[in-house]
Design an enzyme around this catalytic site. Structure first.
Site, PDB file in Angstrom:
ATOM      1  N   GLN A  78       0.806  -1.154   0.153  1.00  0.00           N
ATOM      2  CA  GLN A  78      -0.039  -0.020  -0.004  1.00  0.00           C
ATOM      3  C   GLN A  78       0.896   1.322  -0.066  1.00  0.00           C
ATOM      4  O   GLN A  78       1.142   1.970   1.066  1.00  0.00           O
ATOM      5  CB  GLN A  78      -0.786  -0.093   1.165  1.00  0.00           C
ATOM      6  CG  GLN A  78      -1.998   1.177   1.393  1.00  0.00           C
ATOM      7  CD  GLN A  78      -3.141   0.540   0.441  1.00  0.00           C
ATOM      8  OE1 GLN A  78      -3.691  -0.193   0.112  1.00  0.00           O
ATOM      9  NE2 GLN A  78      -3.613   1.687  -0.117  1.00  0.00           N
ATOM     10  N   PHE A  79       1.630   1.576  -1.110  1.00  0.00           N
ATOM     11  CA  PHE A  79       2.302   2.649  -1.296  1.00  0.00           C
ATOM     12  C   PHE A  79       1.491   4.124  -0.894  1.00  0.00           C
ATOM     13  O   PHE A  79       2.100   5.278  -0.663  1.00  0.00           O
ATOM     14  CB  PHE A  79       2.865   2.771  -2.586  1.00  0.00           C
ATOM     15  CG  PHE A  79       2.073   3.421  -3.725  1.00  0.00           C
ATOM     16  CD1 PHE A  79       1.934   4.849  -4.000  1.00  0.00           C
ATOM     17  CD2 PHE A  79       1.267   2.549  -4.367  1.00  0.00           C
ATOM     18  CE1 PHE A  79       1.156   5.271  -4.823  1.00  0.00           C
ATOM     19  CE2 PHE A  79       0.461   3.083  -5.425  1.00  0.00           C
ATOM     20  CZ  PHE A  79       0.106   4.129  -5.783  1.00  0.00           C
ATOM     21  N   THR A  80       0.170   4.027  -1.028  1.00  0.00           N
ATOM     22  CA  THR A  80      -0.693   5.094  -0.551  1.00  0.00           C
ATOM     23  C   THR A  80      -0.511   5.582   0.770  1.00  0.00           C
ATOM     24  O   THR A  80      -0.830   6.710   1.177  1.00  0.00           O
ATOM     25  CB  THR A  80      -2.030   5.254  -0.987  1.00  0.00           C
ATOM     26  OG1 THR A  80      -2.572   4.166  -0.568  1.00  0.00           O
ATOM     27  CG2 THR A  80      -2.119   5.033  -2.806  1.00  0.00           C
TER      28      THR A  80
END
Length: 146
Positions: A78-80
């Site tokens: 989950q890079f966000t």
């Protein structure tokens, strides 16, 4: 590293219409990797999460860990979690690039498995649909920079 850990009664991740991973009781972990993260940071985070005591004991107190309830993990990249939210359109330059993030994401999964847990996971960089039934709800946020 940043992780959002949700206690679930079930969770799954689907990619391209096919279920890639599914668990029953355990943790859904949304995992983000930052540019300064290291294998040591990754190992410490895996240790903390695998020993997190948020399952109820016989007295209704959150006192049991994942191993004591026979739980599993579903880990989704989950890079966000590294979004810059100063403007209405978030930027993601604060997230680690794939050459650093992928090995640490995979290391995190391996560290959890080495502790004896069943670990399902998504696919790094894929468009995924994540479903979960939150239990409690109980959600814990980890940020190794804090």
């Amino acid at each position: 590293m940043r992780a959002v850990v949700t206690r679930v009664s079930s969770a799954s991740v689907t990619i391209g219409g096919a279920v890639e991973g599914t668990i029953d009781r355990g943790f859904l972990i949304l995992l983000g990797v930052g540019p300064s993260d290291t294998p040591a940071v990754c190992d410490k985070l895996a240790e903390k999460i695998c020993n997190l005591r948020v399952f109820e004991d016989e007295n209704g107190k959150m006192n049991l860990d994942l191993s004591q309830v026979g739980g599993s993990l579903l880990v989704v990249s989950q890079f966000t979690l590294y979004a810059d939210t100063k403007s209405r359109r978030p930027g993601f330059s604060g997230a680690a690039k794939p050459d650093l993030a992928v090995p640490l994401y995979e290391r995190f999964i391996d560290q959890c498995r080495a502790r004896g847990f069943q670990v399902a996971h998504g696919r790094f960089g894929a468009d995924m649909q994540v479903a979960s039934v939150n239990d409690g709800p109980v959600t814990i946020l980890y940020d190794t920079d804090q």
